[in-house]
Design a protein around this motif. Sequence first.
Motif, PDB file in Angstrom:
ATOM      1  N   ARG A   1     -17.835 -16.094 -37.749  1.00 55.77           N
ATOM      2  CA  ARG A   1     -17.562 -16.944 -38.917  1.00 55.77           C
ATOM      3  C   ARG A   1     -17.604 -16.117 -40.197  1.00 55.77           C
ATOM      4  NH1 ARG A   1     -21.374 -20.304 -36.518  1.00 55.77           N
ATOM      5  NH2 ARG A   1     -22.803 -20.116 -38.294  1.00 55.77           N
TER       6      ARG A   1
ATOM      7  N   ARG B   1     -14.497 -15.499 -42.701  1.00 56.37           N
ATOM      8  CA  ARG B   1     -14.687 -15.904 -44.098  1.00 56.37           C
ATOM      9  C   ARG B   1     -14.347 -14.744 -45.037  1.00 56.37           C
ATOM     10  NH1 ARG B   1     -17.582 -19.325 -47.392  1.00 56.37           N
ATOM     11  NH2 ARG B   1     -18.459 -20.505 -45.678  1.00 56.37           N
TER      12      ARG B   1
ATOM     13  N   VAL C   1     -13.629 -21.903 -48.570  1.00 59.48           N
ATOM     14  CA  VAL C   1     -13.783 -21.635 -47.135  1.00 59.48           C
ATOM     15  C   VAL C   1     -15.121 -22.190 -46.689  1.00 59.48           C
ATOM     16  CG1 VAL C   1     -13.817 -19.893 -45.317  1.00 59.48           C
ATOM     17  CG2 VAL C   1     -12.421 -19.518 -47.363  1.00 59.48           C
TER      18      VAL C   1
ATOM     19  N   ASP D   1     -17.578 -23.382 -43.226  1.00 57.05           N
ATOM     20  CA  ASP D   1     -17.682 -23.042 -41.808  1.00 57.05           C
ATOM     21  C   ASP D   1     -18.773 -23.841 -41.134  1.00 57.05           C
ATOM     22  OD1 ASP D   1     -20.198 -21.159 -41.463  1.00 57.05           O
ATOM     23  OD2 ASP D   1     -19.155 -20.443 -43.254  1.00 57.05           O
TER      24      ASP D   1
END
Length: 129
Positions: free
Chosen positions: A19, A23, A34, A36
């Motif tokens: 992740r 990102r 963004v 997650d």
Amino acid sequence: MPAASAIKVMVVDDQASMRAMIRRSLQDLGFRDVRDKGAATEALASIKSDRVHLIISDFNMPEMDGLELLKAVREDPVIGKTVFIMLTGSSDRDLVQKAAALGVNNYLVKPFAPAALKDKIERVFGELS
């Protein structure tokens, strides 16, 4: 030609390091919003309450995998048209066919270079300005 900064993204992967890498790649491409989540169920709830334009999801996750997330998104009348890019550790033909049947917009095999991620996004949204 949307500006990357105008596109809201949800990254879904059970591995925190993946992740973080995605990102960083997205931020380097100019994406500013963004989010997650480490689990597809959490991501789905979040997307339903605060919509995004793009979902980048891993396939292989516990509880709910990427195909199940894709199916849930496509069946929802509000978020059903959200752009969905599937990440997978293999280019398994069966998986690709199942994802295509469910309406995936694109897929990317891990590991990948940031340029490949940009290419997959631009194939759906057009050139990022």
